[in-house]
Design a protein around this motif. Structure first.
Motif, PDB file in Angstrom:
ATOM      1  N   TRP A  46       0.820  -1.214   0.000  1.00 52.54           N
ATOM      2  CA  TRP A  46       0.000   0.000   0.000  1.00 52.54           C
ATOM      3  C   TRP A  46       0.854   1.263   0.000  1.00 52.54           C
ATOM      4  CZ3 TRP A  46      -4.452  -0.466  -1.959  1.00 52.54           C
ATOM      5  CH2 TRP A  46      -5.160  -1.662  -1.815  1.00 52.54           C
ATOM      6  N   THR A  47       2.031   1.181   0.593  1.00 49.16           N
ATOM      7  CA  THR A  47       2.953   2.319   0.539  1.00 49.16           C
ATOM      8  C   THR A  47       3.379   2.575  -0.897  1.00 49.16           C
ATOM      9  OG1 THR A  47       3.763   1.854   2.763  1.00 49.16           O
ATOM     10  CG2 THR A  47       5.169   3.224   1.358  1.00 49.16           C
ATOM     11  N   LEU A  48       3.706   1.509  -1.606  1.00 47.51           N
ATOM     12  CA  LEU A  48       4.111   1.644  -3.008  1.00 47.51           C
ATOM     13  C   LEU A  48       2.974   2.208  -3.858  1.00 47.51           C
ATOM     14  CD1 LEU A  48       6.567   1.165  -4.801  1.00 47.51           C
ATOM     15  CD2 LEU A  48       5.757  -1.163  -5.183  1.00 47.51           C
ATOM     16  N   ILE A  49       1.760   1.723  -3.652  1.00 51.32           N
ATOM     17  CA  ILE A  49       0.592   2.251  -4.368  1.00 51.32           C
ATOM     18  C   ILE A  49       0.392   3.727  -4.011  1.00 51.32           C
ATOM     19  CG2 ILE A  49      -1.942   2.118  -4.557  1.00 51.32           C
ATOM     20  CD1 ILE A  49      -0.625  -0.165  -5.998  1.00 51.32           C
ATOM     21  N   GLY A  50       0.513   4.063  -2.747  1.00 51.09           N
ATOM     22  CA  GLY A  50       0.316   5.441  -2.303  1.00 51.09           C
ATOM     23  C   GLY A  50       1.337   6.391  -2.895  1.00 51.09           C
ATOM     24  N   VAL A  51       2.598   5.990  -2.903  1.00 48.11           N
ATOM     25  CA  VAL A  51       3.642   6.839  -3.495  1.00 48.11           C
ATOM     26  C   VAL A  51       3.388   7.006  -4.986  1.00 48.11           C
ATOM     27  CG1 VAL A  51       6.122   6.967  -4.031  1.00 48.11           C
ATOM     28  CG2 VAL A  51       5.364   6.342  -1.723  1.00 48.11           C
ATOM     29  N   ASP A  52       3.045   5.926  -5.662  1.00 46.73           N
ATOM     30  CA  ASP A  52       2.726   5.975  -7.090  1.00 46.73           C
ATOM     31  C   ASP A  52       1.599   6.977  -7.367  1.00 46.73           C
ATOM     32  OD1 ASP A  52       2.533   4.590  -9.921  1.00 46.73           O
ATOM     33  OD2 ASP A  52       0.506   4.468  -9.080  1.00 46.73           O
ATOM     34  N   GLN A  53       0.518   6.866  -6.624  1.00 40.23           N
ATOM     35  CA  GLN A  53      -0.621   7.763  -6.847  1.00 40.23           C
ATOM     36  C   GLN A  53      -0.276   9.207  -6.491  1.00 40.23           C
ATOM     37  OE1 GLN A  53      -3.739   6.926  -8.345  1.00 40.23           O
ATOM     38  NE2 GLN A  53      -2.344   5.261  -8.871  1.00 40.23           N
ATOM     39  N   ALA A  54       0.484   9.404  -5.422  1.00 44.91           N
ATOM     40  CA  ALA A  54       0.893  10.763  -5.044  1.00 44.91           C
ATOM     41  C   ALA A  54       1.736  11.393  -6.142  1.00 44.91           C
ATOM     42  CB  ALA A  54       1.669  10.731  -3.723  1.00 44.91           C
ATOM     43  N   LEU A  55       2.663  10.639  -6.706  1.00 41.33           N
ATOM     44  CA  LEU A  55       3.502  11.173  -7.789  1.00 41.33           C
ATOM     45  C   LEU A  55       2.667  11.512  -9.024  1.00 41.33           C
ATOM     46  CD1 LEU A  55       6.645   8.877  -7.447  1.00 41.33           C
ATOM     47  CD2 LEU A  55       6.462  11.319  -6.865  1.00 41.33           C
ATOM     48  N   HIS A  56       1.669  10.691  -9.336  1.00 42.01           N
ATOM     49  CA  HIS A  56       0.791  10.992 -10.474  1.00 42.01           C
ATOM     50  C   HIS A  56      -0.007  12.269 -10.220  1.00 42.01           C
ATOM     51  CE1 HIS A  56       1.883   7.484 -12.643  1.00 42.01           C
ATOM     52  NE2 HIS A  56       1.279   6.625 -11.833  1.00 42.01           N
ATOM     53  N   HIS A  57      -0.491  12.439  -9.005  1.00 43.48           N
ATOM     54  CA  HIS A  57      -1.269  13.639  -8.698  1.00 43.48           C
ATOM     55  C   HIS A  57      -0.390  14.881  -8.629  1.00 43.48           C
ATOM     56  CE1 HIS A  57      -5.106  11.698  -8.512  1.00 43.48           C
ATOM     57  NE2 HIS A  57      -4.573  10.752  -7.784  1.00 43.48           N
ATOM     58  N   LEU A  58       0.828  14.743  -8.158  1.00 41.71           N
ATOM     59  CA  LEU A  58       1.766  15.871  -8.196  1.00 41.71           C
ATOM     60  C   LEU A  58       2.105  16.245  -9.638  1.00 41.71           C
ATOM     61  CD1 LEU A  58       4.151  14.991  -5.243  1.00 41.71           C
ATOM     62  CD2 LEU A  58       2.618  16.976  -5.404  1.00 41.71           C
ATOM     63  N   THR A  59       2.196  15.256 -10.506  1.00 37.22           N
ATOM     64  CA  THR A  59       2.389  15.521 -11.935  1.00 37.22           C
ATOM     65  C   THR A  59       1.226  16.341 -12.467  1.00 37.22           C
ATOM     66  OG1 THR A  59       3.623  13.463 -12.249  1.00 37.22           O
ATOM     67  CG2 THR A  59       2.651  14.461 -14.216  1.00 37.22           C
ATOM     68  N   GLY A  60       0.005  15.912 -12.144  1.00 41.79           N
ATOM     69  CA  GLY A  60      -1.176  16.656 -12.573  1.00 41.79           C
ATOM     70  C   GLY A  60      -1.182  18.077 -12.043  1.00 41.79           C
ATOM     71  N   PHE A  61      -0.747  18.250 -10.808  1.00 40.93           N
ATOM     72  CA  PHE A  61      -0.682  19.584 -10.204  1.00 40.93           C
ATOM     73  C   PHE A  61       0.319  20.459 -10.951  1.00 40.93           C
ATOM     74  CE2 PHE A  61       0.822  22.379  -6.611  1.00 40.93           C
ATOM     75  CZ  PHE A  61      -0.317  23.179  -6.591  1.00 40.93           C
ATOM     76  N   GLY A  62       1.496  19.923 -11.209  1.00 39.24           N
ATOM     77  CA  GLY A  62       2.505  20.682 -11.944  1.00 39.24           C
ATOM     78  C   GLY A  62       2.064  21.052 -13.345  1.00 39.24           C
ATOM     79  N   LEU A  63       1.467  20.101 -14.052  1.00 42.95           N
ATOM     80  CA  LEU A  63       0.972  20.382 -15.397  1.00 42.95           C
ATOM     81  C   LEU A  63      -0.187  21.369 -15.368  1.00 42.95           C
ATOM     82  CD1 LEU A  63       1.167  16.779 -16.935  1.00 42.95           C
ATOM     83  CD2 LEU A  63       2.776  18.684 -17.262  1.00 42.95           C
ATOM     84  N   SER A  64      -0.998  21.288 -14.336  1.00 46.22           N
ATOM     85  CA  SER A  64      -2.117  22.233 -14.181  1.00 46.22           C
ATOM     86  C   SER A  64      -1.596  23.649 -13.929  1.00 46.22           C
ATOM     87  CB  SER A  64      -3.026  21.801 -13.032  1.00 46.22           C
ATOM     88  OG  SER A  64      -3.677  20.591 -13.341  1.00 46.22           O
ATOM     89  N   ILE A  65      -0.575  23.770 -13.104  1.00 44.87           N
ATOM     90  CA  ILE A  65       0.025  25.086 -12.877  1.00 44.87           C
ATOM     91  C   ILE A  65       0.532  25.663 -14.195  1.00 44.87           C
ATOM     92  CG2 ILE A  65       2.007  26.284 -11.838  1.00 44.87           C
ATOM     93  CD1 ILE A  65       1.704  24.382  -9.423  1.00 44.87           C
ATOM     94  N   PHE A  66       1.234  24.840 -14.961  1.00 43.48           N
ATOM     95  CA  PHE A  66       1.751  25.297 -16.249  1.00 43.48           C
ATOM     96  C   PHE A  66       0.635  25.792 -17.163  1.00 43.48           C
ATOM     97  CE2 PHE A  66       2.543  24.377 -20.709  1.00 43.48           C
ATOM     98  CZ  PHE A  66       3.605  25.242 -20.961  1.00 43.48           C
ATOM     99  N   MET A  67      -0.410  24.973 -17.316  1.00 40.86           N
ATOM    100  CA  MET A  67      -1.488  25.343 -18.244  1.00 40.86           C
ATOM    101  C   MET A  67      -2.283  26.546 -17.724  1.00 40.86           C
ATOM    102  SD  MET A  67      -2.765  21.737 -19.900  1.00 40.86           S
ATOM    103  CE  MET A  67      -2.996  20.848 -18.373  1.00 40.86           C
ATOM    104  N   ALA A  68      -2.519  26.608 -16.424  1.00 45.12           N
ATOM    105  CA  ALA A  68      -3.279  27.724 -15.866  1.00 45.12           C
ATOM    106  C   ALA A  68      -2.514  29.038 -15.993  1.00 45.12           C
ATOM    107  CB  ALA A  68      -3.613  27.451 -14.398  1.00 45.12           C
ATOM    108  N   ALA A  69      -1.198  28.978 -15.890  1.00 45.50           N
ATOM    109  CA  ALA A  69      -0.375  30.187 -15.945  1.00 45.50           C
ATOM    110  C   ALA A  69      -0.116  30.658 -17.369  1.00 45.50           C
ATOM    111  CB  ALA A  69       0.954  29.935 -15.243  1.00 45.50           C
ATOM    112  N   ASN A  70      -0.387  29.808 -18.326  1.00 48.14           N
ATOM    113  CA  ASN A  70      -0.112  30.149 -19.712  1.00 48.14           C
ATOM    114  C   ASN A  70      -1.403  30.201 -20.499  1.00 48.14           C
ATOM    115  OD1 ASN A  70       2.911  30.263 -19.921  1.00 48.14           O
ATOM    116  ND2 ASN A  70       2.629  28.327 -18.885  1.00 48.14           N
TER     117      ASN A  70
END
Length: 128
Positions: A104-128
């Motif tokens: 479950w730790t591995l699943i949690g880290v995986d999902q957290a990294l995917h959501h952080l990716t979405g956050f970073g990409l969202s910041i990029f698109m929202a700012a541009n």
């Protein structure tokens, strides 16, 4: 890139990319993809198929909303395949199955990294 990001656009893109993630990672991911991408051998095709689903859903949504950001779907694909391969490598190397204490730790880290990716990409698109 601006030092301020429009909150409405940021929230909107986060919702879009979270929706994309739920659809591609849970609704459209088959057991062949989910189990196959974490194997010691034979992982490449299931991993590629899974990440191509992410690419297709991301591209469709982005093209429908803001076609100028089409390349963000490719960035998401590249990051997604890297995260999932790293998780698969860890799972196969350390024999992390459902019964393993790290599962479950591995699943949690995986999902957290995917959501952080979405956050970073969202910041990029929202700012541009």
């Amino acid at each position: 890139m601006s030092s301020s990001v429009p909150v409405g656009a940021l929230v909107g893109w986060m919702l879009v990319l979270t929706f994309k993630h739920v659809i591609a990672d849970f609704v459209l991911q088959t057991s062949w993809m989910a189990l196959g991408k974490d194997q010691k051998t034979g992982w490449a095709l299931p991993l590629l198929a899974h990440c191509l689903v992410h690419l297709a859903v991301a591209m469709a949504l982005i093209l429908a909303i803001a076609p100028r950001f089409w390349f963000v779907a490719l960035i998401d694909f590249a990051i997604h395949i890297t995260i999932d391969r790293a998780k698969g490598f860890c799972a196969s190397t350390f024999d992390v199955t459902l019964e393993h204490p790290w599962f479950w730790t591995l699943i949690g880290v995986d999902q957290a990294l995917h959501h952080l990716t979405g956050f970073g990409l969202s910041i990029f698109m929202a700012a541009n």
